[in-house]
Design a protein around this motif. Structure first.
Motif, PDB file in Angstrom:
ATOM      1  N   ILE A 152       0.838  -1.194   0.000  1.00 47.10           N
ATOM      2  CA  ILE A 152       0.000   0.000   0.000  1.00 47.10           C
ATOM      3  C   ILE A 152       0.877   1.249   0.000  1.00 47.10           C
ATOM      4  O   ILE A 152       1.602   1.514   0.956  1.00 47.10           O
ATOM      5  CB  ILE A 152      -0.930   0.036   1.220  1.00 47.10           C
ATOM      6  N   ALA A 153       0.779   1.999  -1.088  1.00 48.63           N
ATOM      7  CA  ALA A 153       1.422   3.314  -1.153  1.00 48.63           C
ATOM      8  C   ALA A 153       0.455   4.290  -0.481  1.00 48.63           C
ATOM      9  O   ALA A 153      -0.622   4.565  -1.005  1.00 48.63           O
ATOM     10  CB  ALA A 153       1.690   3.707  -2.597  1.00 48.63           C
ATOM     11  N   GLU A 154       0.824   4.758   0.692  1.00 50.74           N
ATOM     12  CA  GLU A 154      -0.076   5.598   1.485  1.00 50.74           C
ATOM     13  C   GLU A 154      -0.142   7.042   0.992  1.00 50.74           C
ATOM     14  O   GLU A 154      -1.067   7.766   1.350  1.00 50.74           O
ATOM     15  CB  GLU A 154       0.351   5.587   2.959  1.00 50.74           C
ATOM     16  N   ASP A 155       0.820   7.457   0.179  1.00 43.46           N
ATOM     17  CA  ASP A 155       0.884   8.857  -0.245  1.00 43.46           C
ATOM     18  C   ASP A 155       1.025   8.958  -1.758  1.00 43.46           C
ATOM     19  O   ASP A 155       1.590   8.071  -2.400  1.00 43.46           O
ATOM     20  CB  ASP A 155       2.070   9.550   0.431  1.00 43.46           C
ATOM     21  N   ASN A 156       0.535  10.048  -2.295  1.00 47.27           N
ATOM     22  CA  ASN A 156       0.664  10.341  -3.720  1.00 47.27           C
ATOM     23  C   ASN A 156       1.973  11.109  -3.924  1.00 47.27           C
ATOM     24  O   ASN A 156       2.108  12.235  -3.435  1.00 47.27           O
ATOM     25  CB  ASN A 156      -0.531  11.170  -4.191  1.00 47.27           C
ATOM     26  N   PRO A 157       2.937  10.525  -4.638  1.00 49.38           N
ATOM     27  CA  PRO A 157       4.226  11.201  -4.810  1.00 49.38           C
ATOM     28  C   PRO A 157       4.134  12.498  -5.614  1.00 49.38           C
ATOM     29  O   PRO A 157       5.069  13.288  -5.620  1.00 49.38           O
ATOM     30  CB  PRO A 157       5.096  10.162  -5.523  1.00 49.38           C
ATOM     31  N   ALA A 158       2.989  12.740  -6.254  1.00 47.31           N
ATOM     32  CA  ALA A 158       2.809  14.004  -6.974  1.00 47.31           C
ATOM     33  C   ALA A 158       2.566  15.162  -6.011  1.00 47.31           C
ATOM     34  O   ALA A 158       2.795  16.321  -6.361  1.00 47.31           O
ATOM     35  CB  ALA A 158       1.648  13.894  -7.966  1.00 47.31           C
ATOM     36  N   VAL A 159       2.120  14.849  -4.781  1.00 47.07           N
ATOM     37  CA  VAL A 159       1.836  15.910  -3.814  1.00 47.07           C
ATOM     38  C   VAL A 159       2.604  15.754  -2.499  1.00 47.07           C
ATOM     39  O   VAL A 159       2.561  16.644  -1.662  1.00 47.07           O
ATOM     40  CB  VAL A 159       0.314  16.004  -3.519  1.00 47.07           C
ATOM     41  N   ARG A 209       5.037   7.121   2.415  1.00 52.42           N
ATOM     42  CA  ARG A 209       4.915   5.928   3.253  1.00 52.42           C
ATOM     43  C   ARG A 209       4.451   4.754   2.387  1.00 52.42           C
ATOM     44  O   ARG A 209       3.520   4.883   1.608  1.00 52.42           O
ATOM     45  CB  ARG A 209       3.894   6.162   4.360  1.00 52.42           C
ATOM     46  N   TYR A 210       5.116   3.606   2.570  1.00 52.50           N
ATOM     47  CA  TYR A 210       4.734   2.377   1.877  1.00 52.50           C
ATOM     48  C   TYR A 210       4.620   1.276   2.917  1.00 52.50           C
ATOM     49  O   TYR A 210       5.565   1.018   3.662  1.00 52.50           O
ATOM     50  CB  TYR A 210       5.771   1.996   0.818  1.00 52.50           C
ATOM     51  N   ASP A 211       3.432   0.672   2.987  1.00 49.91           N
ATOM     52  CA  ASP A 211       3.196  -0.402   3.953  1.00 49.91           C
ATOM     53  C   ASP A 211       3.135  -1.740   3.229  1.00 49.91           C
ATOM     54  O   ASP A 211       2.439  -1.879   2.230  1.00 49.91           O
ATOM     55  CB  ASP A 211       1.865  -0.191   4.686  1.00 49.91           C
ATOM     56  N   THR A 212       3.878  -2.717   3.734  1.00 48.04           N
ATOM     57  CA  THR A 212       3.714  -4.092   3.270  1.00 48.04           C
ATOM     58  C   THR A 212       3.003  -4.821   4.401  1.00 48.04           C
ATOM     59  O   THR A 212       3.384  -4.711   5.568  1.00 48.04           O
ATOM     60  CB  THR A 212       5.053  -4.773   2.936  1.00 48.04           C
ATOM     61  N   GLY A 224     -17.482   3.628 -16.074  1.00 47.54           N
ATOM     62  CA  GLY A 224     -18.421   4.500 -15.387  1.00 47.54           C
ATOM     63  C   GLY A 224     -18.205   4.615 -13.897  1.00 47.54           C
ATOM     64  O   GLY A 224     -19.104   4.987 -13.155  1.00 47.54           O
ATOM     65  N   CYS A 225     -17.008   4.312 -13.442  1.00 44.07           N
ATOM     66  CA  CYS A 225     -16.693   4.387 -12.014  1.00 44.07           C
ATOM     67  C   CYS A 225     -15.792   5.586 -11.734  1.00 44.07           C
ATOM     68  O   CYS A 225     -15.108   6.087 -12.620  1.00 44.07           O
ATOM     69  CB  CYS A 225     -15.983   3.108 -11.573  1.00 44.07           C
ATOM     70  N   ASN A 226     -15.789   6.009 -10.481  1.00 42.16           N
ATOM     71  CA  ASN A 226     -14.902   7.076 -10.032  1.00 42.16           C
ATOM     72  C   ASN A 226     -14.061   6.568  -8.871  1.00 42.16           C
ATOM     73  O   ASN A 226     -14.566   5.863  -7.990  1.00 42.16           O
ATOM     74  CB  ASN A 226     -15.701   8.299  -9.563  1.00 42.16           C
ATOM     75  N   MET A 227     -12.797   6.951  -8.864  1.00 39.12           N
ATOM     76  CA  MET A 227     -11.903   6.553  -7.788  1.00 39.12           C
ATOM     77  C   MET A 227     -12.300   7.252  -6.496  1.00 39.12           C
ATOM     78  O   MET A 227     -12.702   8.403  -6.503  1.00 39.12           O
ATOM     79  CB  MET A 227     -10.462   6.912  -8.157  1.00 39.12           C
ATOM     80  N   ASP A 228     -12.175   6.535  -5.383  1.00 37.37           N
ATOM     81  CA  ASP A 228     -12.411   7.088  -4.051  1.00 37.37           C
ATOM     82  C   ASP A 228     -11.052   7.492  -3.489  1.00 37.37           C
ATOM     83  O   ASP A 228     -10.266   6.641  -3.078  1.00 37.37           O
ATOM     84  CB  ASP A 228     -13.077   6.032  -3.168  1.00 37.37           C
ATOM     85  N   GLY A 229     -10.773   8.780  -3.480  1.00 41.87           N
ATOM     86  CA  GLY A 229      -9.488   9.283  -3.031  1.00 41.87           C
ATOM     87  C   GLY A 229      -9.275   9.232  -1.529  1.00 41.87           C
ATOM     88  O   GLY A 229      -8.202   9.588  -1.048  1.00 41.87           O
ATOM     89  N   THR A 230     -10.277   8.778  -0.775  1.00 38.80           N
ATOM     90  CA  THR A 230     -10.127   8.716   0.683  1.00 38.80           C
ATOM     91  C   THR A 230      -9.503   7.404   1.144  1.00 38.80           C
ATOM     92  O   THR A 230      -9.149   7.269   2.311  1.00 38.80           O
ATOM     93  CB  THR A 230     -11.488   8.888   1.397  1.00 38.80           C
ATOM     94  N   ARG A 231      -9.397   6.426   0.232  1.00 34.37           N
ATOM     95  CA  ARG A 231      -8.803   5.127   0.557  1.00 34.37           C
ATOM     96  C   ARG A 231      -7.636   4.874  -0.392  1.00 34.37           C
ATOM     97  O   ARG A 231      -7.678   5.263  -1.550  1.00 34.37           O
ATOM     98  CB  ARG A 231      -9.831   4.000   0.418  1.00 34.37           C
ATOM     99  N   PRO A 232      -6.611   4.193   0.079  1.00 29.27           N
ATOM    100  CA  PRO A 232      -5.438   3.952  -0.777  1.00 29.27           C
ATOM    101  C   PRO A 232      -5.668   2.825  -1.784  1.00 29.27           C
ATOM    102  O   PRO A 232      -6.508   1.944  -1.584  1.00 29.27           O
ATOM    103  CB  PRO A 232      -4.344   3.566   0.210  1.00 29.27           C
ATOM    104  N   ILE A 233      -4.899   2.870  -2.856  1.00 27.17           N
ATOM    105  CA  ILE A 233      -4.852   1.775  -3.819  1.00 27.17           C
ATOM    106  C   ILE A 233      -4.044   0.649  -3.176  1.00 27.17           C
ATOM    107  O   ILE A 233      -3.047   0.899  -2.495  1.00 27.17           O
ATOM    108  CB  ILE A 233      -4.209   2.240  -5.138  1.00 27.17           C
ATOM    109  N   ILE A 234      -4.472  -0.586  -3.420  1.00 29.00           N
ATOM    110  CA  ILE A 234      -3.834  -1.754  -2.793  1.00 29.00           C
ATOM    111  C   ILE A 234      -3.301  -2.674  -3.880  1.00 29.00           C
ATOM    112  O   ILE A 234      -4.016  -3.017  -4.815  1.00 29.00           O
ATOM    113  CB  ILE A 234      -4.850  -2.529  -1.927  1.00 29.00           C
ATOM    114  N   GLU A 235      -2.045  -3.058  -3.754  1.00 29.39           N
ATOM    115  CA  GLU A 235      -1.510  -4.141  -4.568  1.00 29.39           C
ATOM    116  C   GLU A 235      -1.727  -5.404  -3.741  1.00 29.39           C
ATOM    117  O   GLU A 235      -1.308  -5.473  -2.585  1.00 29.39           O
ATOM    118  CB  GLU A 235      -0.030  -3.929  -4.854  1.00 29.39           C
ATOM    119  N   ARG A 236      -2.419  -6.385  -4.327  1.00 27.82           N
ATOM    120  CA  ARG A 236      -2.773  -7.592  -3.575  1.00 27.82           C
ATOM    121  C   ARG A 236      -2.051  -8.794  -4.168  1.00 27.82           C
ATOM    122  O   ARG A 236      -2.128  -9.050  -5.362  1.00 27.82           O
ATOM    123  CB  ARG A 236      -4.286  -7.793  -3.607  1.00 27.82           C
TER     124      ARG A 236
END
Length: 151
Positions: free
Chosen positions: A52-59, A66-69, A121-133
């Protein structure tokens, strides 16, 4: 690219956090959580590891990213290691992409998943992180998943 919508429940995790630029060190952290899981008899075909990349490196400054495994653990499992923290993943709807478990395929997937989400037709929820599973059984077959939270 194949997209499936999945409702992921809240998950309890054991995790190791790395702070700094995303990249090669993420793999080192991934190896540490796998070693911890093996040492604690949790490593089997049913184990699910998350990146889980907890932060957007663009901002966020690279040195503050932070990166959590994580390893998904049972509700009653007690972590006895000061290097490993306990936490939870917020559940919800996710767009799930099954991707070949190669650096090239994952990089290619990252370049087009947001367009695919929009095309469905979906929109990303920016309040939760993207997860690599990484489901161990799936990784052994050469695949992993990228799970993007959607509303």
């Amino acid at each position: 690219m194949n997209l499936e919508i999945e409702e992921i429940k809240q998950l309890r995790i054991a995790y190791i956090r790395k702070i700094g630029p995303y990249g090669e060190e993420n793999y080192t952290t991934m190896k540490k959580i796998k070693t911890w899981a093996k040492d604690n008899n949790l490593f089997n075909d049913d184990l699910i590891i998350l990146g889980i990349a907890e932060d957007n490196p663009a901002v966020t400054k690279p040195e503050e990213c932070r990166y959590d495994t994580c390893a998904i653990i049972a509700e009653d499992y007690h972590v006895n290691d000061n290097a490993v923290s306990e936490g939870r993943i917020v559940g919800g709807r996710y767009a799930v992409f099954k991707v070949e478990h190669t650096a090239e395929a994952v990089q290619k997937a990252w370049s087009c998943i947001f367009e695919e989400i929009s095309n469905h037709g979906c929109n990303m929820d920016g309040t939760r992180p993207i997860i690599e599973r990484y489901k161990v059984g799936m990784v052994n077959s050469g695949y992993c998943e990228i799970c993007v939270p959607i509303v």
